[in-house]
Write a protein that holds these residues in place. Structure first.
Motif, short mmCIF file in Angstrom:
data_model
loop_
_atom_site.label_atom_id
_atom_site.label_comp_id
_atom_site.label_asym_id
_atom_site.label_seq_id
_atom_site.Cartn_x
_atom_site.Cartn_y
_atom_site.Cartn_z
N VAL A 27 0.84 -1.20 0.00
CA VAL A 27 0.00 0.00 0.00
C VAL A 27 0.87 1.25 0.00
O VAL A 27 1.77 1.40 0.84
N ARG A 63 -3.44 4.68 0.77
CA ARG A 63 -3.89 4.68 2.17
C ARG A 63 -4.75 5.91 2.46
O ARG A 63 -5.80 5.80 3.10
N SER A 65 -8.11 5.54 0.84
CA SER A 65 -8.86 4.53 1.57
C SER A 65 -9.48 5.10 2.84
O SER A 65 -10.65 4.84 3.16
N ASP A 98 -13.51 5.41 3.53
CA ASP A 98 -14.08 4.79 4.72
C ASP A 98 -14.76 5.83 5.61
O ASP A 98 -15.88 5.64 6.09
#
Length: 171
Positions: free
Chosen positions: A138, A143, A146, A150
């Protein structure tokens, strides 16, 4: 707009959504669950903030604000030090009771740090590997996206729960 500005704007949208979900709710409204196993607004905001704090601290080699600024003690939750909400039981979800000021205080502190960190990034920084536990490894850019994805999902869930709680109270 450059990549750093885009990331800062994205995290700013998370902050706005969190404030809209929390502002003006009582402690009981924040802890309300729309069914016995559902997530509350308080849990959703605590969780998304914990994930952001955890993931950014890890990616940048920093201590989490959860510990460094005493947020863990202020929340006083009966969870292990590194708990972020992943895999929690229904009872653990129900244990997250916190006033809006505390939830927003922690979120705003994490947001301020996040904004400071991402505003200094260059495009080359985004290719830095931050987690080799995945295949492919990653990168910092992946990251950060992401975490944004989220967080926005959970902020939207919190807004939905807020709407249901408010409609229940009107009827």
């Amino acid at each position: 707009m450059n990549s750093a500005g885009l990331l800062a704007d994205s995290f700013g949208r998370v902050r706005e959504a969190v404030h809209e979900a929390v502002d003006g709710l009582t402690d009981d409204e924040l802890a309300a669950r729309i069914d016995p196993d559902a997530n509350s607004v308080a849990w959703l905001v605590w969780h998304l903030t914990r994930v952001q704090d955890d993931h950014l601290a890890d990616a940048f080699g920093l201590e989490q604000l959860w510990d460094a600024d005493g947020w863990r003690d202020r929340f006083g939750l009966p969870f292990p030090k590194r708990a972020t909400g992943y895999g929690q039981t229904s009872a653990q979800v129900g244990a997250v009771r916190a006033p809006g000021e505390l939830l927003l205080g922690y979120h705003d502190a994490v947001h301020a740090r996040t904004e400071e960190l991402v505003r200094s990034l260059t495009n080359a920084d985004l290719d830095r590997i931050v987690d080799t536990a995945w295949d492919p490894p990653v990168t910092l850019g992946v990251r950060l996206v992401s975490v944004i994805a989220d967080d926005l999902q959970h902020a939207g869930q919190a807004a939905y729960v807020r709407g249901v709680v408010e409609r229940r109270e009107r009827s």
